[in-house]
Design an enzyme around this catalytic site. Structure first.
Site, PDB file in Angstrom:
ATOM      1  N   GLY A  71      71.850  28.619  28.123  1.00  0.00           N
ATOM      2  CA  GLY A  71      73.286  28.349  28.114  1.00  0.00           C
ATOM      3  C   GLY A  71      73.792  28.059  26.713  1.00  0.00           C
ATOM      4  O   GLY A  71      74.844  27.442  26.527  1.00  0.00           O
ATOM      5  N   GLY A 111      74.800  30.302  24.742  1.00  0.00           N
ATOM      6  CA  GLY A 111      75.844  31.272  24.412  1.00  0.00           C
ATOM      7  C   GLY A 111      75.330  32.520  23.719  1.00  0.00           C
ATOM      8  O   GLY A 111      75.957  33.013  22.779  1.00  0.00           O
ATOM      9  N   SER A 112      74.188  33.049  24.186  1.00  0.00           N
ATOM     10  CA  SER A 112      73.627  34.227  23.517  1.00  0.00           C
ATOM     11  C   SER A 112      74.551  35.444  23.632  1.00  0.00           C
ATOM     12  O   SER A 112      74.652  36.234  22.689  1.00  0.00           O
ATOM     13  CB  SER A 112      72.246  34.556  24.058  1.00  0.00           C
ATOM     14  N   SER A 113      75.270  35.574  24.758  1.00  0.00           N
ATOM     15  CA  SER A 113      76.152  36.731  24.920  1.00  0.00           C
ATOM     16  C   SER A 113      77.286  36.671  23.896  1.00  0.00           C
ATOM     17  O   SER A 113      77.595  37.666  23.223  1.00  0.00           O
ATOM     18  CB  SER A 113      76.772  36.748  26.311  1.00  0.00           C
ATOM     19  N   ALA A 142      77.326  34.986  21.107  1.00  0.00           N
ATOM     20  CA  ALA A 142      76.782  35.139  19.757  1.00  0.00           C
ATOM     21  C   ALA A 142      76.528  36.620  19.464  1.00  0.00           C
ATOM     22  O   ALA A 142      76.770  37.095  18.340  1.00  0.00           O
ATOM     23  CB  ALA A 142      75.495  34.331  19.614  1.00  0.00           C
ATOM     24  N   ASP A 161      82.887  29.173  22.621  1.00  0.00           N
ATOM     25  CA  ASP A 161      81.541  29.546  22.170  1.00  0.00           C
ATOM     26  C   ASP A 161      81.597  30.559  21.017  1.00  0.00           C
ATOM     27  O   ASP A 161      80.755  30.562  20.120  1.00  0.00           O
ATOM     28  CB  ASP A 161      80.698  30.076  23.337  1.00  0.00           C
TER      29      ASP A 161
END
Ligand code: MEV
Length: 324
Positions: free
Chosen positions: A112, A114-116, A118, A159
């Site tokens: 969670g 926030g890889s998407s 990023a 994010d």
């Protein structure tokens, strides 16, 4: 320039989740776990993606077909971000040229962090470096925010701001305000529940849960807003005890929203009992991470308590720098 490497940090929500989706402010900090994208210009008009951490292995399609078809989850944010860049700047990529992206991440997409988001930020920043260096940080934010809304339908964009600007930010929905806060010390302890939560689903569930209780929902969001404002002041005063109290109050309101879980609550209670100033879930709820703020001399007790409650302590630095 024919290629570039861009990295951006993950994030942790400190105060104000959920309310920030509906026009309220929040406070977010960037974490030093980074997602990296290597981008290069190709001599044929194709879009290539290699993202092994989300099981995308050397996928490739014509640039004219970018964004088409049923995209695998892991590919979506990079591909739609690239598509949005091409639509916004149709002449930026020279004819007969293509692009290749390869992603690498220091953190699991399940935390969670926030890889998407990023990856959307890194994609747009890389395309800007290769084809349109005039883009400002706000231009990158706006295009990345469009990408998130195209894919998820909901989201405040906090994010993305963390990934772009880094450090610790006071943020208002859609980037209407993005202010850096000066942080002297932030002794946070992060506990992972081991459960992956889906933000868009949880945001929609809250909406449904309060369908006939709009006044009650608005009161909760107003109270969260007050906590965020007091939190901003407490950061300015470097008042850790006050920040801890505010975290506890914020957690109570998140419980009223129905987004905490037994696992989160027991990790939070355990850390409070072990001497933390305060603790709360961080993000959408339903799983992911909780955070506790504790005096340095209580850190190891709090960490042990979180582990005994079934959590995994993640050792990450906060207040990290933004996209670079
Ligand atoms: C999720 O990490 C935080 C939410 O406020 C959603 C958002 O702000 O986009 C629930």
């Amino acid at each position: 320039m024919n290629n570039t490497t861009i990295s951006s940090p993950g994030k942790l929500m400190l105060f104000g989740e959920h309310a920030v989706v509906y026009g309220k402010p929040c406070i977010v900090t960037a974490v030093d776990q980074r997602l990296t994208i290597h981008a290069s210009i190709l001599d044929e008009p194709i879009f290539k993606l290699h993202a092994p951490d989300v099981e995308i292995n050397n996928s490739s399609k014509l640039l004219t077909h970018i964004g088409e078809g049923d995209l695998p989850n892991g590919a979506k944010f990079v591909e739609i971000a690239a598509k949005n860049f091409i639509e916004k700047y149709p002449h930026a990529i020279p004819e007969k040229k293509g692009i290749s992206f390869e992603t690498e991440t220091q953190f699991k997409s399940t935390f969670g962090f926030g890889s998407s988001s990023a990856s959307a930020v890194c994609t747009i920043k890389a395309l800007s470096e290769l084809f349109n260096p005039e883009m400002t940080e706000k231009d990158i934010f706006d295009l990345a925010y469009k990408t998130v809304l195209d894919i998820q339908g909901v989201g405040s964009g906090f994010d993305l701001a963390a990934a772009i600007y880094g450090r610790t930010l006071y943020f208002l929905t859609g980037g209407k305000k993005i202010e850096s806060l000066i942080i002297k010390k932030l002794p946070l302890i992060i506990g992972y529940t081991g459960i992956k939560a889906d933000t868009a689903t949880i945001v929609k569930e809250v909406k449904v849960r309060f369908e006939n209780k709009q006044t009650e929902l608005n009161q909760i969001y107003d109270s969260i807003e007050k906590i965020v404002e007091q939190g901003k002041q407490a950061f300015q005063d470097n008042d850790l005890k006050k920040l801890g109290e505010l975290m506890n109050q914020n957690q109570t309101l998140l419980e009223q929203l129905g987004v905490s879980t037994n696992k989160l609550s027991s990790m939070i209670n355990a850390s409070r009992n072990a001497g933390a100033y305060g603790a709360k879930l961080s993000g959408a709820g339903g799983g992911d991470c909780m955070i506790a703020l504790a005096p340095e001399n209580k850190r190891s007790q709090v960490e042990k308590a979180i582990e005994n409650a079934g959590g995994k302590v993640l050792k990450v630095e906060v207040n990290a720098k933004g996209v670079n």
